[in-house]
Design a protein around this motif. Structure first.
Motif, mmCIF file in Angstrom:
data_model
loop_
_atom_site.group_PDB
_atom_site.id
_atom_site.type_symbol
_atom_site.label_atom_id
_atom_site.label_comp_id
_atom_site.label_asym_id
_atom_site.label_seq_id
_atom_site.Cartn_x
_atom_site.Cartn_y
_atom_site.Cartn_z
ATOM 1 N N ASP A 540 0.840 -1.194 0.000
ATOM 2 C CA ASP A 540 0.000 0.000 0.000
ATOM 3 C C ASP A 540 0.882 1.254 0.000
ATOM 4 O O ASP A 540 2.115 1.183 0.057
ATOM 5 N N GLN A 541 0.249 2.375 -0.080
ATOM 6 C CA GLN A 541 0.977 3.639 -0.236
ATOM 7 C C GLN A 541 1.889 3.931 0.951
ATOM 8 O O GLN A 541 2.928 4.556 0.813
ATOM 9 N N ASP A 542 1.524 3.435 2.138
ATOM 10 C CA ASP A 542 2.319 3.718 3.334
ATOM 11 C C ASP A 542 3.304 2.611 3.661
ATOM 12 O O ASP A 542 4.061 2.720 4.633
ATOM 13 N N SER A 543 3.309 1.509 2.914
ATOM 14 C CA SER A 543 4.253 0.392 3.107
ATOM 15 C C SER A 543 4.153 -0.206 4.505
ATOM 16 O O SER A 543 5.162 -0.597 5.095
ATOM 17 N N ARG A 544 2.974 -0.296 5.082
ATOM 18 C CA ARG A 544 2.847 -0.798 6.444
ATOM 19 C C ARG A 544 2.997 -2.317 6.524
ATOM 20 O O ARG A 544 3.342 -2.848 7.570
ATOM 21 N N GLN A 545 2.737 -3.043 5.416
ATOM 22 C CA GLN A 545 2.953 -4.484 5.457
ATOM 23 C C GLN A 545 4.436 -4.794 5.681
ATOM 24 O O GLN A 545 4.797 -5.732 6.370
ATOM 25 N N ALA A 546 5.292 -3.970 5.064
ATOM 26 C CA ALA A 546 6.724 -4.211 5.211
ATOM 27 C C ALA A 546 7.171 -4.030 6.649
ATOM 28 O O ALA A 546 8.033 -4.747 7.155
ATOM 29 N N LEU A 547 6.576 -3.087 7.352
ATOM 30 C CA LEU A 547 6.961 -2.840 8.726
ATOM 31 C C LEU A 547 6.608 -4.018 9.613
ATOM 32 O O LEU A 547 7.336 -4.360 10.545
ATOM 33 N N SER A 548 5.526 -4.675 9.298
ATOM 34 C CA SER A 548 5.094 -5.807 10.128
ATOM 35 C C SER A 548 5.737 -7.116 9.698
ATOM 36 O O SER A 548 5.450 -8.167 10.265
ATOM 37 N N ILE A 549 6.611 -7.044 8.637
ATOM 38 C CA ILE A 549 7.256 -8.257 8.113
ATOM 39 C C ILE A 549 6.183 -9.306 7.823
ATOM 40 O O ILE A 549 6.102 -10.363 8.464
ATOM 41 N N ALA A 550 5.333 -8.949 6.876
ATOM 42 C CA ALA A 550 4.258 -9.861 6.503
ATOM 43 C C ALA A 550 4.839 -11.150 5.944
ATOM 44 O O ALA A 550 5.891 -11.169 5.328
ATOM 45 N N LYS A 551 4.129 -12.226 6.195
ATOM 46 C CA LYS A 551 4.515 -13.555 5.724
ATOM 47 C C LYS A 551 5.948 -13.890 6.141
ATOM 48 O O LYS A 551 6.864 -13.931 5.316
ATOM 49 N N SER A 618 10.683 12.778 2.320
ATOM 50 C CA SER A 618 10.599 11.556 3.115
ATOM 51 C C SER A 618 9.147 11.097 3.250
ATOM 52 O O SER A 618 8.217 11.893 3.331
ATOM 53 N N LYS A 619 8.976 9.754 3.259
ATOM 54 C CA LYS A 619 7.644 9.169 3.435
ATOM 55 C C LYS A 619 7.608 8.171 4.595
ATOM 56 O O LYS A 619 6.591 7.513 4.819
ATOM 57 N N LEU A 620 8.698 8.072 5.341
ATOM 58 C CA LEU A 620 8.754 7.080 6.414
ATOM 59 C C LEU A 620 7.735 7.342 7.504
ATOM 60 O O LEU A 620 7.273 6.401 8.173
ATOM 61 N N HIS A 621 7.375 8.611 7.692
ATOM 62 C CA HIS A 621 6.453 8.912 8.781
ATOM 63 C C HIS A 621 5.085 8.285 8.554
ATOM 64 O O HIS A 621 4.342 8.032 9.517
ATOM 65 N N ARG A 622 4.729 8.011 7.300
ATOM 66 C CA ARG A 622 3.435 7.389 7.021
ATOM 67 C C ARG A 622 3.380 5.973 7.568
ATOM 68 O O ARG A 622 2.322 5.499 7.973
ATOM 69 N N ILE A 623 4.519 5.276 7.547
ATOM 70 C CA ILE A 623 4.540 3.900 8.053
ATOM 71 C C ILE A 623 4.215 3.867 9.545
ATOM 72 O O ILE A 623 3.514 2.972 10.031
#
Length: 799
Positions: A540-551, A618-623
């Motif tokens: 997604d636009q905020d890359s939140r799946q990556a933060l949670s280490i999906a799968k 920067s877009k890290l704050h969205r995560i």
């Protein structure tokens, strides 16, 4: 920060060609090849559907070995059958022969039937009868006229390209179109749409000549093979048979030409001699009656006999002089075969006969070479030079022959003068009588001689046989030689395969991007510490799946762990590490890599802080679901304290400093002592300080951070980063004296089309073998990962 720690020495890259990778390149886009083959086959089908078939018929002619009319062998040592066939082929293709052949076929009107795809010629079928009443022999229209039946008494007609000019006529009614007046006498068939056009003989010359091929039936034989190709098999056989018949007639006419010229000359002379003989006879009879003379003395009789013989010889010499003149004219003007007059055949020396044979052979050779070369080419010029030399020798021989003939004629004239002088000793009355008797006898002898010569010439002309005979006439062949279905489809498949493979090679050749680690290793000596696979799901636009280490059991998660493992070997002497992450341009995934590394490090209970040091975009704050109203920019400018801007993510156990509002001087803020003090302070409190910086290819903001970091990671994204990006780490190392740069290949998708066909030979120390990493290619079927892409032949296996 200290930057004296050196990575392991860089080793020369050792790469070898991997033929399996080459195979995978083409196999990866097999559907491109299949598509191009299908398209080519479709074009072949359309070509076969719309292209009218071409038929071929064959025939053969046998050339005579000698000319019975002249008794001369045509196969002289300087003349081969190959040269003769080539020479005669130009005669067969001459306009005169072709036009005479066209006269023997029904050429004046061509009929066609119009189909859904193409229009077919109906020759020799005549679907309805057209009578030409009046036609301009030169300026009549060759346009197509289309006719269709209206009812039993009427029909419609119009030019095929001008349907708006449709007119209705009755059968038998005069029609005036295109400078031609004609009428249609029979009814037009109900089925089909018919077309017709008016033709002249000249309209068929190109059609007949373009389809005609002439060659040897076999080597060293006097048999000529002829073939005719045309869209109409019956027309091909008819025109070929007509051409062969006309050639045989033409050959006879040409061989009779010399005899006919002699006959024409004799007829002219005989007309004059007959008149003179009649006058001299009447004058002699009147003189004898008036002078009552019966017999002459022996002297007078002898004088008359001698004078008659001399006059006969003089006439023979005059005829030969005419033959010499005709031969000389041929040498000057003819560019084809030279014919020998009948009056010279008995007087030709072996030398002149041989020269004429050489000249005919050279003329045929020149015509053959003109089919292959231009008139200014060296081979043609060589033949022209040989022809000039032979003609010069022939002219010399002819000149010698003329001189001999003139000398003999002068001698005869002198003898005649002497005889005339000797008549002075005869009595005057007898002398007049002798003159009249001599004139009468000479005229009679010359008339008899000319009549004899005319009979000989006419017999010679009648005895001439054609120089060729038809061995096999042409018959229609209904087997199409073109287009060839098998050949067309075979060529289409070959072209489709070539186009498919060529398209693959073209795409690879035009590709400026990096796709695999072998390409990176071939472009730079900077070590690669890992290959991160493409994220398995939509981000997604905020890359939140990556933060949670999906799968966590996916190949992607394992590839990130592999990078985390190799990070522990970098700057291993330090308990805490400052890691700066950058790239060439935005969109290459440096922030994505930074977040995932932070997440994996936090999973092994490392104290991790993430700094969004890209103060421009920067877009890290969205995560972290942060509003970014305060952050690193406000901290470095003194507006807030560290505690004010620090964000604690208790879910993932990651601390985060957002970039803050975009300042007017981002590069200057990162160069301040406040930034250096911040990094020193965070280094004491955290195991890993991950700094996400601006791309170095666009701005210089990251340079001070790169020089202060313990480890610098340069992110290259598969399919996005261009090949020039691989050279940036080495350039940074040279310019700033860095030895702590490493590369991460991000979003690797294992696309075989763009993969390098080299493979790194780790067994011999090639590549960056200091760090263990894998691109996880070929993992399907191992059973270790949740997102395995099983092949169809493995579905039957138990999980």
């Amino acid at each position: 920060m200290e930057n004296t720690e050196h990575f392991n020495p860089k080793k020369a890259i050792s790469q070898t060609i991997d033929f399996y990778k080459i195979f995978r390149v083409f196999l990866s886009r097999w559907y491109w090849v299949a598509c191009t083959v299908c398209i080519a086959l479709c074009f072949a089908w359309l070509y076969l559907w719309y292209t009218p078939p071409i038929y071929q018929t064959g025939a053969s002619l046998k050339l005579a070995e000698s000319n019975p009319g002249s008794g001369k062998d045509m196969a002289s040592p300087s003349f081969s059958y190959t040269d003769k066939i080539q020479s005669e082929s130009f005669t067969i293709k001459s306009n005169e022969v072709i036009l005479n052949a066209i006269k023997n076929i029904d050429y004046k009107i061509s009929y066609y039937i119009k189909g859904r795809v193409r229009t077919a010629e109906l020759y020799p079928t005549i679907p309805f009868i057209i009578e030409i009443i009046k036609q301009d022999s030169l300026n009549f229209s060759r346009a197509l006229f289309e006719v269709s039946r209206s009812d039993d008494n009427h029909f419609k007609i119009f030019p095929a390209d001008q349907k708006s000019q449709t007119m209705t006529y009755r059968y038998g009614q005069d029609i005036n179109m295109g400078n031609t007046t004609f009428r249609i006498k029979s009814k037009i068939p109900e089925s089909g749409t018919y077309q017709f056009r008016f033709n002249s003989k000249e309209d068929f010359i190109g059609r007949a000549m373009n389809g005609l091929y002439i060659g040897e039936a076999a080597r060293f034989t006097n048999v000529m093979s002829l073939s005719q190709t045309d869209a109409n098999p019956i027309f091909a056989s008819d025109i070929l048979n007509a051409i062969m018949k006309e050639y045989v007639k033409y050959d006879i006419i040409q061989k009779q030409r010399s005899a006919k010229q002699t006959v024409e000359f004799i007829d002219t002379q005989l007309g004059f001699i007959n008149t003179e003989a009649n006058k001299s006879g009447s004058t002699l009879a009147n003189y004898k009656t008036a002078n009552k003379m019966v017999d002459l003395s022996s002297t007078a009789s002898s004088t008359i006999s001698r004078l008659s013989d001399f006059e006969k010889q003089k006439t023979e010499l005059n005829l030969k002089q005419v033959g010499i003149k005709l031969l000389e004219d041929q040498i000057k003007t003819n560019r084809s075969k030279i014919e020998i007059g009948l009056d010279l055949e008995s007087d030709l020396s072996n030398g002149l006969g041989s020269l004429l044979g050489q000249l005919n052979a050279l003329l045929a050779s020149r015509e053959a070479k003109l089919n292959q070369f231009t008139a200014d080419s060296q081979p043609v010029k060589q033949v022209e030079q040989q022809i000039s030399n032979v003609k010069l020798n022939i002219r010399n021989n002819i000149q010698n022959m003329r001189i001999r003939n003139e000398q003999t004629l002068n001698y005869i004239n002198k003898q005649i003068d002497e005889v005339n002088q000797s008549m002075g000793n005869i009595p005057s009355k007898e002398q007049n009588y002798v003159k009249l008797q001599t004139n009468f006898d000479v005229n009679n002898k010359v008339r008899s001689f000319l009549a004899e010569k005319k009979l000989e010439a006419e017999m010679a002309a009648a005895a001439v046989v054609p120089g060729a005979a038809i061995v096999n006439p042409a018959y229609p062949s209904y087997y199409a030689i073109s287009p060839n279905d098998k050949r067309a489809y075979t060529m289409a498949i070959m072209f489709g395969l070539a186009a498919g493979f060529g398209l693959i090679l073209l795409v690879r050749f035009l590709n400026p991007y990096i796709y695999d680690k072998e390409t990176v290793e071939g472009l730079t000596n900077t070590p690669i510490i890992g290959v991160i696979r493409k994220f398995p799901d939509f981000i997604d636009q905020d890359s939140r799946q990556a933060l949670s280490i999906a799968k966590p059991k996916s190949v992607f998660a394992e590839s990130v762990r592999s990078v985390r493992t190799n990070l522990s070997f970098l700057a291993s002497h330090k308990q805490s590490k400052i890691i700066c992450v950058t790239s060439e341009i935005s969109g290459e995934g440096k922030s994505f890599v930074t977040v995932n590394l932070a997440g994996t490090l936090a999973l092994i209970e490392k104290r991790v802080i993430l700094i969004a040091a890209d103060l421009r975009k920067s877009k890290l704050h969205r995560i972290f679901d942060n509003d970014n109203k305060k952050g690193l920019s406000s901290l470095l400018s003194g507006q807030h304290t560290l505690e004010d801007v620090l964000v604690h993510d208790d879910v993932h156990h990651i601390d985060f400093i957002p970039s803050g509002p975009v300042p007017p001087n981002p590069s200057e803020l990162l160069h301040t002592a406040a930034m250096q003090e911040l990094l020193k302070k965070l280094e004491k409190d955290y195991d890993y300080v991950l700094v996400d910086t601006a791309p170095v290819g666009l701005v210089s903001d990251a340079i001070p951070l790169i020089r202060q970091s313990d480890v610098n990671i340069f992110v290259i994204r598969s399919g996005v980063s261009q090949q020039r990006a691989a050279n940036i780490p080495e350039r940074l190392s040279r310019e700033y004296g860095l030895s702590n740069l490493a590369i991460i290949l991000n979003a690797f998708g294992d696309d075989a089309l763009y993969s390098n066909y080299y493979t790194t030979d780790y067994s011999r120390g090639g590549g960056n073998s200091t760090y263990y990493y894998s691109d996880y290619s070929g993992y399907s079927g191992s059973g270790y990962y949740d997102d395995e892409n099983r092949k169809w032949w493995m579905f039957w296996k138990k999980k």
